[in-house]
Design a protein around this motif. Structure first.
Motif, short mmCIF file in Angstrom:
data_model
loop_
_atom_site.label_atom_id
_atom_site.label_comp_id
_atom_site.label_asym_id
_atom_site.label_seq_id
_atom_site.Cartn_x
_atom_site.Cartn_y
_atom_site.Cartn_z
N HIS A 157 31.56 46.76 -37.15
CA HIS A 157 30.49 45.89 -37.63
C HIS A 157 30.98 44.44 -37.70
CE1 HIS A 157 28.58 49.47 -40.08
NE2 HIS A 157 28.66 49.71 -38.78
N ILE A 158 32.16 44.28 -38.28
CA ILE A 158 32.72 42.94 -38.47
C ILE A 158 33.01 42.27 -37.13
CG2 ILE A 158 34.69 41.68 -39.44
CD1 ILE A 158 34.80 43.93 -41.60
N ALA A 159 33.38 43.07 -36.13
CA ALA A 159 33.65 42.53 -34.79
C ALA A 159 32.39 41.89 -34.20
CB ALA A 159 34.16 43.64 -33.88
N LEU A 160 31.24 42.46 -34.47
CA LEU A 160 29.99 41.88 -33.97
C LEU A 160 29.74 40.52 -34.60
CD1 LEU A 160 27.65 45.01 -33.95
CD2 LEU A 160 29.06 44.10 -32.09
N TYR A 161 29.97 40.43 -35.90
CA TYR A 161 29.81 39.14 -36.58
C TYR A 161 30.77 38.10 -36.02
CZ TYR A 161 30.34 35.51 -40.09
OH TYR A 161 30.43 34.29 -40.72
N ALA A 162 32.01 38.50 -35.80
CA ALA A 162 33.01 37.57 -35.27
C ALA A 162 32.58 37.02 -33.91
CB ALA A 162 34.37 38.26 -35.16
N ALA A 163 32.02 37.89 -33.08
CA ALA A 163 31.59 37.47 -31.74
C ALA A 163 30.40 36.52 -31.80
CB ALA A 163 31.25 38.69 -30.90
N VAL A 164 29.41 36.85 -32.62
CA VAL A 164 28.23 36.00 -32.75
C VAL A 164 28.62 34.64 -33.34
CG1 VAL A 164 26.01 35.72 -33.92
CG2 VAL A 164 26.64 37.93 -32.98
N ARG A 165 29.48 34.68 -34.34
CA ARG A 165 29.93 33.42 -34.96
C ARG A 165 30.67 32.55 -33.96
NH1 ARG A 165 34.29 31.45 -38.13
NH2 ARG A 165 33.58 30.04 -39.80
N ALA A 166 31.50 33.18 -33.12
CA ALA A 166 32.24 32.42 -32.10
C ALA A 166 31.27 31.75 -31.13
CB ALA A 166 33.18 33.35 -31.34
N LEU A 167 30.25 32.46 -30.68
CA LEU A 167 29.25 31.87 -29.79
C LEU A 167 28.53 30.71 -30.46
CD1 LEU A 167 27.62 35.09 -28.25
CD2 LEU A 167 29.14 33.48 -27.07
N TYR A 168 28.23 30.89 -31.74
CA TYR A 168 27.53 29.85 -32.49
C TYR A 168 28.39 28.60 -32.66
CZ TYR A 168 25.36 27.56 -36.53
OH TYR A 168 24.79 26.65 -37.38
N LEU A 169 29.63 28.80 -33.09
CA LEU A 169 30.52 27.66 -33.35
C LEU A 169 30.91 26.93 -32.07
CD1 LEU A 169 32.88 29.15 -36.10
CD2 LEU A 169 30.99 27.52 -36.39
N GLU A 170 31.00 27.67 -30.97
CA GLU A 170 31.39 27.06 -29.69
C GLU A 170 30.19 26.47 -28.95
OE1 GLU A 170 33.46 30.13 -27.60
OE2 GLU A 170 34.96 30.36 -29.19
N GLY A 171 29.00 26.58 -29.54
CA GLY A 171 27.81 26.01 -28.94
C GLY A 171 27.37 26.69 -27.66
N LYS A 172 27.67 27.98 -27.52
CA LYS A 172 27.34 28.70 -26.29
C LYS A 172 25.97 29.38 -26.33
CE LYS A 172 32.12 29.61 -24.89
NZ LYS A 172 33.14 30.65 -24.58
N LEU A 173 25.38 29.47 -27.50
CA LEU A 173 24.05 30.09 -27.58
C LEU A 173 23.02 29.19 -26.92
CD1 LEU A 173 24.09 31.39 -31.27
CD2 LEU A 173 24.26 32.77 -29.19
N PRO A 174 22.02 29.78 -26.27
CA PRO A 174 20.96 28.97 -25.64
C PRO A 174 20.27 28.08 -26.67
CG PRO A 174 20.80 31.26 -24.94
CD PRO A 174 21.82 31.22 -26.04
N LYS A 175 19.75 26.98 -26.23
CA LYS A 175 19.05 26.06 -27.12
C LYS A 175 17.88 26.77 -27.79
CE LYS A 175 16.80 21.52 -27.22
NZ LYS A 175 16.38 20.35 -26.40
N GLY A 176 17.78 26.62 -29.10
CA GLY A 176 16.70 27.24 -29.85
C GLY A 176 16.96 28.65 -30.30
N CYS A 177 18.16 29.16 -30.00
CA CYS A 177 18.51 30.53 -30.42
C CYS A 177 19.20 30.49 -31.77
CB CYS A 177 19.41 31.19 -29.38
SG CYS A 177 19.82 32.91 -29.77
N SER A 178 18.63 31.16 -32.76
CA SER A 178 19.18 31.21 -34.11
C SER A 178 19.85 32.55 -34.38
CB SER A 178 18.07 30.98 -35.14
OG SER A 178 17.40 29.76 -34.91
N VAL A 179 20.66 32.58 -35.43
CA VAL A 179 21.38 33.80 -35.81
C VAL A 179 21.13 34.11 -37.28
CG1 VAL A 179 23.62 34.95 -36.03
CG2 VAL A 179 23.20 33.40 -34.10
N LEU A 180 20.71 35.33 -37.55
CA LEU A 180 20.55 35.83 -38.92
C LEU A 180 21.57 36.95 -39.16
CD1 LEU A 180 16.74 36.25 -39.73
CD2 LEU A 180 18.39 34.86 -40.99
N THR A 181 22.25 36.90 -40.31
CA THR A 181 23.21 37.95 -40.64
C THR A 181 22.79 38.67 -41.92
OG1 THR A 181 24.64 36.41 -41.88
CG2 THR A 181 25.10 36.73 -39.53
N LEU A 182 22.97 39.98 -41.91
CA LEU A 182 22.60 40.83 -43.04
C LEU A 182 23.64 40.72 -44.14
CD1 LEU A 182 20.68 43.03 -44.16
CD2 LEU A 182 22.13 44.72 -43.01
N GLN A 183 23.20 40.34 -45.33
CA GLN A 183 24.13 40.10 -46.43
C GLN A 183 24.71 41.40 -46.99
OE1 GLN A 183 22.07 37.80 -49.40
NE2 GLN A 183 21.92 35.98 -48.11
#
Length: 252
Positions: A157-183
């Motif tokens: 589970h944590i590996a998925l968060y790490a990957a999404v966060r990396a894409l987000y921080l590196e600016g690789k997500l397409p423009k207008g794509c947001s990320v929601l994480t389950l608390q």
């Protein structure tokens, strides 16, 4: 006299609980109307194992259905830890049918690089690469997955968060794509079911989904599709866990 005091206290607690439930629905409506998520978006739910979609994310999937989101599901393993992979794939499709996700919107990755094993660390770059491909191919503008705690602490589970966060921080997500994480929440809050609602209202940062009684029954039917996983402690989980009724999520 003591019995009367206890009766009055119980009545106050019940009334307070009712007001919190009513207030939650009103707040949820206002958040939806406020456009935090937008209507008719293309959402990708990213999970690690078959049953994650029902065990943890059912309120989110059903809540997004209210907003007429088209939900895609990407599952990074077949759940083959006990050599039940083929069975669990079928159970996932059945569960998604109950939750309203069509087979054409489901992708299950059954690859040796992503084993269902809490003792194996999935490569963040590899996960991120596969994930980004699915985001781009399907025109996704909202990604939903686990947070840094992974809800249960499972390394996959944590590996998925790490990957999404990396894409987000590196600016690789397409423009207008947001990320929601389950608390993730502590053990006590995790197993007090709807009694956690007041705390969820106080601590939810961005999005809160609360299921009504009809939707709770739907979530339970989805989880019941995972027959191979319904050991006694998971039956208790279905009854007591807040994640079968409430999802609090935060934007990255």
């Amino acid at each position: 006299r003591e019995a009367m005091w206890l009766l009055c206290l119980s009545a106050v607690i019940l009334a307070w609980g009712f007001l919190w439930v009513w207030d939650s629905s009103e707040r949820m409506k206002s958040r939806e109307q406020g456009g935090l998520l937008g209507a008719e978006s293309r959402t990708l739910l990213v999970i690690a194992h078959p049953d994650d979609e029902a065990m943890f994310f059912a309120p989110t999937v059903l809540g997004l259905a209210r907003l007429r989101h088209r939900v895609y599901l990407l599952c990074f393993s077949a759940g083959n830890y006990y050599n039940q992979g083929e069975t669990r794939k079928k159970e996932l499709l059945q569960s998604c049918d109950v939750l309203g996700i069509p087979p054409s919107s489901i992708m299950i990755i059954d690859h040796r690089d992503f084993p269902d094993d809490p003792g194996v660390q999935w490569n963040t770059e590899h996960v991120a690469s596969v994930l980004l491909h699915h985001i781009e191919v399907n025109g996704i503008n909202l990604v939903v997955t686990f947070d840094a705690g992974g809800v249960s602490g499972h390394s996959n589970h944590i590996a998925l968060y790490a990957a999404v966060r990396a894409l987000y921080l590196e600016g690789k997500l397409p423009k207008g794509c947001s990320v929601l994480t389950l608390q993730s929440v502590n053990m006590l809050r995790k197993y007090i079911s709807l009694l956690d609602l007041p705390l969820s209202l106080l601590h939810t940062q961005d999005v809160l989904f609360v299921l009504n009684s009809k939707e709770v029954a739907q979530a339970k039917r989805a989880m019941s599709c995972h027959r191979s996983q319904l050991l006694w402690f998971r039956r208790l989980y279905i009854f007591f866990s807040r994640y079968m009724r409430i999802n609090s999520l935060s934007f990255l």
